[in-house]
Design a protein around this motif. Structure first.
Motif, PDB file in Angstrom:
ATOM      1  N   ARG A 112       0.860  -1.189   0.000  1.00  0.00           N
ATOM      2  CA  ARG A 112       0.000   0.000   0.000  1.00  0.00           C
ATOM      3  C   ARG A 112       0.888   1.227   0.000  1.00  0.00           C
ATOM      4  NH1 ARG A 112      -4.622  -1.585   4.541  1.00  0.00           N
ATOM      5  NH2 ARG A 112      -4.997  -3.667   3.723  1.00  0.00           N
ATOM      6  N   TYR A 121       4.046   0.431   6.725  1.00  0.00           N
ATOM      7  CA  TYR A 121       5.037   0.255   5.664  1.00  0.00           C
ATOM      8  C   TYR A 121       4.334   0.204   4.321  1.00  0.00           C
ATOM      9  CZ  TYR A 121       7.515  -1.107   9.811  1.00  0.00           C
ATOM     10  OH  TYR A 121       8.047  -1.101  11.067  1.00  0.00           O
ATOM     11  N   GLN A 126       0.829  -9.747   5.987  1.00  0.00           N
ATOM     12  CA  GLN A 126      -0.400 -10.082   6.708  1.00  0.00           C
ATOM     13  C   GLN A 126      -0.569 -11.585   6.829  1.00  0.00           C
ATOM     14  OE1 GLN A 126      -3.681  -8.247   4.608  1.00  0.00           O
ATOM     15  NE2 GLN A 126      -3.656  -6.447   5.929  1.00  0.00           N
ATOM     16  N   ARG A 257     -14.816  -0.110   9.562  1.00  0.00           N
ATOM     17  CA  ARG A 257     -13.767  -0.704   8.732  1.00  0.00           C
ATOM     18  C   ARG A 257     -13.646   0.026   7.381  1.00  0.00           C
ATOM     19  NH1 ARG A 257     -10.154  -3.330  10.086  1.00  0.00           N
ATOM     20  NH2 ARG A 257     -10.126  -4.802   8.393  1.00  0.00           N
ATOM     21  N   ALA A 279      -3.915  -0.813  15.727  1.00  0.00           N
ATOM     22  CA  ALA A 279      -4.750  -1.901  15.205  1.00  0.00           C
ATOM     23  C   ALA A 279      -3.853  -3.008  14.673  1.00  0.00           C
ATOM     24  CB  ALA A 279      -5.665  -1.390  14.107  1.00  0.00           C
ATOM     25  N   VAL A 280      -3.903  -4.138  15.349  1.00  0.00           N
ATOM     26  CA  VAL A 280      -3.050  -5.257  14.936  1.00  0.00           C
ATOM     27  C   VAL A 280      -3.760  -6.112  13.893  1.00  0.00           C
ATOM     28  CG1 VAL A 280      -2.082  -7.426  15.791  1.00  0.00           C
ATOM     29  CG2 VAL A 280      -1.685  -5.315  17.019  1.00  0.00           C
TER      30      VAL A 280
HETATM   31  P1  AMP Z   1      -6.739  -3.585   7.210  1.00  0.00           P
HETATM   32  O1  AMP Z   1      -7.316  -4.589   6.292  1.00  0.00           O
HETATM   33  O2  AMP Z   1      -6.355  -2.304   6.556  1.00  0.00           O
HETATM   34  O3  AMP Z   1      -7.526  -3.373   8.471  1.00  0.00           O
HETATM   35  O4  AMP Z   1      -5.381  -4.245   7.687  1.00  0.00           O
HETATM   36  C1  AMP Z   1      -5.349  -5.331   8.578  1.00  0.00           C
HETATM   37  C2  AMP Z   1      -4.088  -5.253   9.389  1.00  0.00           C
HETATM   38  O5  AMP Z   1      -2.952  -5.201   8.517  1.00  0.00           O
HETATM   39  C3  AMP Z   1      -3.967  -3.969  10.216  1.00  0.00           C
HETATM   40  O6  AMP Z   1      -4.618  -4.123  11.448  1.00  0.00           O
HETATM   41  C4  AMP Z   1      -2.469  -3.856  10.371  1.00  0.00           C
HETATM   42  O7  AMP Z   1      -2.005  -4.686  11.405  1.00  0.00           O
HETATM   43  C5  AMP Z   1      -1.948  -4.388   9.061  1.00  0.00           C
HETATM   44  N1  AMP Z   1      -1.633  -3.270   8.139  1.00  0.00           N
HETATM   45  C6  AMP Z   1      -2.453  -2.619   7.292  1.00  0.00           C
HETATM   46  N2  AMP Z   1      -1.794  -1.677   6.593  1.00  0.00           N
HETATM   47  C7  AMP Z   1      -0.514  -1.726   7.011  1.00  0.00           C
HETATM   48  C8  AMP Z   1       0.689  -1.023   6.653  1.00  0.00           C
HETATM   49  N3  AMP Z   1       0.696  -0.071   5.716  1.00  0.00           N
HETATM   50  N4  AMP Z   1       1.841  -1.365   7.296  1.00  0.00           N
HETATM   51  C9  AMP Z   1       1.862  -2.348   8.233  1.00  0.00           C
HETATM   52  N5  AMP Z   1       0.775  -3.040   8.599  1.00  0.00           N
HETATM   53  C10 AMP Z   1      -0.404  -2.749   7.993  1.00  0.00           C
END
Ligand code: AMP
Length: 427
Positions: A112, A121, A126, A257, A279-280
Motif C-alpha cells: 500500500r 510500511y 499479513q 472498517r 490496530a493489529v
Molecule cells: P486492514 O485490512 O487495513 O484493516 O489491515 C489489517 C491489518 O494489517 C492492520 O490491522 C495492520 O495490522 C496491518 N496493516 C495494514 N496496513 C498496514 C501497513 N501499511 N503497514 C503495516 N501493517 C499494515
C-alpha cells in the motif's frame, strides 16, 4: 549513489528472521488447528479485482494501490490485501461447488502506498483467514476466537477486541440516507476527501483519519441503531458465542472498517502501547463480496493481521532464546590438508539433520574454537594429525569442556546420540 531499499520497505535479516519464523509457525499451527488450510495467491492481480472487490470509494483503491501497466498494457496491481484475491480464486476454481465452508489462511506481503511511520510500511505482511459459504454467526465467533487464540499463543495479554455490526445492504441503505442528511449541513467542515465521497459513501467519513471530520459529525446516528431484526439477532448470537468462550469485547459504534465489502459483524484488535498504529488486525463478514467479484451469492467472513505490528507487540521473543541460527556441531581442522575430510564429514552430519558448520576463512585452530563458540555450537569435532593417523576424531563438549576420542565410523551416530541427550535434558 548507494542503492537502498525503497522507502517503506525493509530487509528482514538474521537473527530477526528467526522471530518471523517463530511467529509464522504459531500462526500456521493455530490456523490448521481450527481447520483452515493454506492458500497462496499471486502477488499481483488485475486492477479491476480490487476496484470491484475492495471498492472504488476506499482509500486503498483511490490512493494506496501500486498499479502499473505490463508490456501488453494490461493494468495490474500489487495486492493491497488478500480477501478479494481469495474470492477470485474461489470463483475461478469453482470451489463453491465442493464441500462448504471453504476455510483458508494465508501469510504474505501486501503493498500500500501510504506515508511510512512506525507500524506502517509500503510492503508489509499479513496473516489472514477467510471462511466462505456459511452465514452462521458461530462461524463469525470461530474466526474471532482464532484471532484471540493467536494472541494468547504469542503470549500477548493486553489487547482490546472491538466489535460492531455494519448490517446488511437493506438496513445500511436506510442508514446511509440518515447519515447523509446528518452530514450535509456540516459538509464544509469535512476534509477534501470526505467532501467528495460522503454522498457516494458516507460511512467513509466515520473512519476517516482526519480529526476534523469526526468533530464535524458529532452525535451522528449510528448504524447499530438502524439494524434490521435479522442483523440485530445475528449480532446478538455472535456476542453470546464470544461470552460463552470467555472472550471480552467492546461494542464500538465507530467501527465501520475501511473496505466497502463488509456486512454484519466487523471487528478490530488493538494493542495499546505499540504506537499510533495500534490496530493489529481486523476483519468481518463480507456477504456481498463473492457476488461483486462475479461469483454466486455466497457469504464469507475473515480477518487479516499485520505481522509487523504483532512483532512490535511481542517484544519478549529475543529473551526466549529464539535464535535458531545456532550450530549443533563445529568441525575444527588443525591443518589445511584436512579440509576435504572436514567437508565430507560435514555433509554426512547434515544428511542426518545435524546443524554442522566449519570454517571458510582460513582461521587458526584457536580462532576456529572461538568462532565455534560464537556460533553457539554444543560440540566441536577436532581433526588433526593424530586423529587422521589413528582413525578417530576428537569430540569436545563445549559446555563441560570434556574431550573424548571416537572411532571415525561411529562419529555421526555418536554426535546424534549426544544431541538427543542434550535436547531431552536441559535443551
Ligand atoms: P486492514 O485490512 O487495513 O484493516 O489491515 C489489517 C491489518 O494489517 C492492520 O490491522 C495492520 O495490522 C496491518 N496493516 C495494514 N496496513 C498496514 C501497513 N501499511 N503497514 C503495516 N501493517 C499494515
Amino acid at each position: 549513489m548507494q542503492l537502498k531499499a525503497p522507502r517503506g520497505t525493509y530487509d528482514i535479516l538474521p537473527p530477526e528472521s528467526s522471530k518471523w519464523q517463530y511467529i509464522e509457525g504459531i500462526l500456521k499451527e493455530t490456523a490448521e488447528t481450527f481447520g483452515y488450510r493454506e492458500i497462496r495467491t499471486p502477488i499481483f492481480e488485475h486492477t479491476e479485482l480490487f476496484e470491484r472487490g475492495v471498492g472504488t470509494s476506499t482509500d486503498i483503491v483511490t490512493k494506496e494501490m501500486y498499479t502499473f501497466k505490463d508490456k501488453s498494457l494490461r493494468s495490474l496491481t500489487l495486492r493491497p490485501e488478500n480477501t478479494a484475491s481469495c474470492a477470485r480464486a474461489l470463483i475461478e476454481h469453482s470451489i463453491y461447488s465442493g464441500i462448504m465452508p471453504a476455510k483458508w489462511y494465508y501469510i504474505g506481503p501486501m503493498f500500500r502506498y501510504d506515508r511510512p511511520q512506525t507500524g506502517r510500511y509500503r510492503q508489509f505482511h499479513q496473516f489472514g483467514v477467510e471462511a466462505f459459504g456459511s452465514n452462521s454467526p458461530y462461524l463469525d465467533a470461530e474466526v474471532i476466537i482464532l484471532l484471540i487464540e493467536v494472541l494468547k499463543r504469542l503470549g500477548l495479554k493486553e489487547y482490546e477486541l472491538h466489535i460492531n455490526s455494519v448490517g446488511c445492504t437493506q438496513c445500511r441503505d436506510v442508514y446511509r440516507q440518515k447519515l447523509i442528511e446528518h452530514i450535509t449541513p456540516v459538509k464544509d467542515r469535512l476534509c477534501p476527501d470526505c467532501q467528495t465521497r460522503y454522498q457516494q459513501n458516507p460511512l467513509r467519513v466515520l473512519d476517516c483519519k482526519e480529526k476534523s471530520c469526526h468533530q464535524a459529525i458529532v452525535n451522528y446516528p449510528t448504524l447499530f441503531q438502524h439494524l434490521c431484526s435479522d442483523c440485530a439477532s445475528h449480532y446478538d448470537m455472535v456476542k453470546e458465542a464470544l461470552k460463552a468462550n470467555s472472550i471480552d469485547y467492546r461494542h464500538d459504534d465507530n467501527l465501520v472498517r475501511g473496505l466497502d465489502y463488509y456486512t454484519n459483524t466487523a471487528f478490530e484488535i488493538h494493542i495499546p502501547g505499540i504506537g499510533a498504529q495500534s490496530a493489529v488486525g481486523g476483519g468481518g463478514r463480507y456477504n456481498g463480496l463473492v457476488e461483486d467479484c462475479g461469483g454466486p451469492d455466497l457469504p464469507g467472513i475473515g480477518f487479516a493481521m499485520g505481522i509487523e505490528r504483532l512483532l512490535l507487540a511481542v517484544n519478549t521473543l529475543a529473551a526466549k532464546g529464539l535464535d535458531s541460527g545456532k550450530s549443533d556441531v563445529f568441525i575444527t581442522t588443525m591443518s589445511d590438508q584436512y579440509e576435504l575430510q572436514a567437508l565430507e564429514l560435514l555433509t554426512r552430519l547434515r544428511q542426518k539433520n545435524i546443524r554442522a558448520e566449519k570454517d571458510y576463512m582460513g582461521r587458526s585452530g584457536r580462532a576456529q574454537m572461538k568462532y565455534a563458540d560464537k556460533l553457539g555450537a554444543r560440540m566441536v569435532i577436532i581433526i588433526g594429525d593424530d586423529e587422521i593417523q589413528q582413525g578417530y576424531f576428537t569430540l569436545r563438549d563445549m559446555q563441560s569442556k570434556e574431550q573424548v576420542q571416537i572411532d571415525k565410523k561411529e562419529i555421526v551416530e555418536s554426535v546424534k546420540d549426544r544431541l538427543a541427550k542434550f535436547r531431552g535434558g536441559n535443551g
